[in-house]
Enzyme design. Sequence first.
Site, PDB file in Angstrom:
ATOM      1  CG  ASP A 274      -1.816   1.142   1.665  1.00  0.00           C
ATOM      2  OD1 ASP A 274      -3.115   1.412  -0.063  1.00  0.00           O
ATOM      3  OD2 ASP A 274      -1.606   2.424   1.822  1.00  0.00           O
ATOM      4  N   GLY A 409      -3.015   4.996  -0.884  1.00  0.00           N
ATOM      5  CA  GLY A 409      -2.827   4.616  -2.394  1.00  0.00           C
ATOM      6  C   GLY A 409      -3.583   4.287  -3.014  1.00  0.00           C
ATOM      7  CG  LEU A 410      -6.158   0.695  -3.929  1.00  0.00           C
ATOM      8  CD1 LEU A 410      -7.188  -0.900  -3.261  1.00  0.00           C
ATOM      9  CD2 LEU A 410      -6.088   0.660  -5.543  1.00  0.00           C
TER      10      LEU A 410
END
Lengths: 519, 151
Positions: A274, A409-410
């Site tokens: 991540d 992150g995502l």
Amino acid sequence: MKLTVWTYEGPPHVGAMRVATGMKGLHYVLHAPQGDTYADLLFTMIERRDHRPPVTYTTFQARDLSRDTGGLFKQACQEAYDRFKPEAMIVGASCTAELIQDDPAGLAETMGLPIPVIPLELPSYQRKENFGADETFLQIVRHLAKPMEKTARVSCNILGPTALGFRHRDDVQEITNLLYEMGIEVNVTGPMGSTPSDIAKMGQAHFNVLLYPETGESAARYCEKTFGQPYTKVVPIGVGATNDFIAEVRALSGSTATIDMQNSRQSWWSRSVDSTYLTGKRVFIFGDGTHVAAAARFARDEMGFEVAGMGCYNREYARPIRALAKDYGLEALITDDYLEVEAAIEALQPEMILGTQMERHIGKRLGIPCAVISAPVHVQDFPARYSPQMGFEGANVLFDTWVHPLVMGLEEHLLHMFREDFEFNDAAGPSHHGGHAPVAQTGRRDAPMSLEDKMKPEEVPASPGGEVIWLADAEKELKKIPFFVRGKARRNTETYATEKGIGQISVDTLYDAKAHYAR
Amino acid sequence: MTEAPRRRARQAVAAAATTLKDKTVFFFPDSQLEIPLARFLARECGMIPLEVGSPYIHDALHGPDLDLLPEGPQISEGQDVDLQLDRCREARPDLTVCGLGLASPLEAEGLSTKWAIELVFTPVHFYEQAGDLAALFARPLRRKDILEAAE
């Protein structure tokens, strides 16, 4: 003389107060007018201290100036001694009182009080708070510490922590535990946590651990010379620096004890998937010299950030920070003017700021996330929970604190993918910030306006004088870029256009610039 | 013309006054609003002022308010903070109005405080704010009740 609304450091007598307030059994008699008593609330409000600082102000008023302010000072000294019965006293003048030249040191000396009275000469108009703390601690050590036989077991003093320091409370605990693990006893921790009689015993230690050079280095140098105590040079902020610190302490103490690394999670947290999104995040670092140097190393080597700019406000550290910045391929910003810092940040458009309370405000104005790494501090920088910056737990704390202001992150991808969505659009900001997300846009035209911006005459978008113009399509396309990089994209595109002599930015220009700056 | 606002003000003040009535209050000098505030808290909220300290008392400005204070409280001008703290600890008032330098330390000694600077930042003038003004003083007392009840 320059007037300013906010300053990074107070006058030197505030540094002396930080020393006195951190100690017990010490009293500070400060020749100062009534208004200077407001310094108390730095400690009782910001640090939530449950006792008043041990400071007696002479609180002279305008009408006293035609009379005997020296007599007023002596009376205040006597009353402070009678009421508080301190083990030792420090005496000095605030910036305002320095002008009336009453010589508090000389006056106190004539009084023959039965305790050590330590005079402070703090040049209020040349130096600042950190100097005041460093000099005050040096004078206390010089007057009170005596050469002594070293302790049978290897021991050290911890030097530098003061009241109102950034996480000093928890750093001291963390490092004390680390030293204990290494089989080293802490003889005296000071100034914060010590009494004058503790200071008298400082000579017993085998060496000194200097945690905060800004406020303890002069005392450390004095002890090295006078008591033959070497002192540590590494400030253990970050895993790498903590390991270096351990190596340094082993060399000074002969300790061979192994350190339990079980709870040191930062290194793995940085390596886990991540964290990939942290790679190359551009950070701007500003604060006191020591914390900036430590933060730069941690940011680049342990978080994988790109240090886009750095600087410090205390000019005592101008030289080392300039040299350090050069190693990072940067030019350091050495200033105590927050407006200069704001201008530098605005020009650099970093993705995150690591700074002081001042930079946190700047970040709010510019819509750039900020984590605080250094004094000056705010009430929220004194958390109820254990939250050191130093040692292995400190590195864990740094990871969490620095990642939190960023978009996860995502989430970066999701925000981009759903940027047209009514609920999950990029103007909504990071999901974990609730209603307090950093303001979405940083671009000039779409940024929310501050009061002073509103008072300025409206900028004409199409200026024929060589400024580049955004065509409507390009402007629209720019909005598709996630907000946390939009400011940078705008700036890069404009720079690119200017360099290429392009007067109007089209969608193509935008993507040409993107390709040009691709990393 | 002022009838409706006066009614609203009385109604709003009454809500806070149930907390404040018959409670004692002690003022350290800070905001220079101490004398009119003491007048308001005594006459309209039923509080009992024990000491009213102000940094500077200007007779022409403060005279009319001073005249409306009940008999009893010590009026002090300027300060020797240590002596005044001695008097405050002795009096153990239900509410102490003071600067931020003193507030947390006094709370730590078990005294409820209202920091004076909030009175400078908050709109507290005229009818429509009177209820808010009274509520500012009631809040520390209510907070103490809540936290103590939970202990």
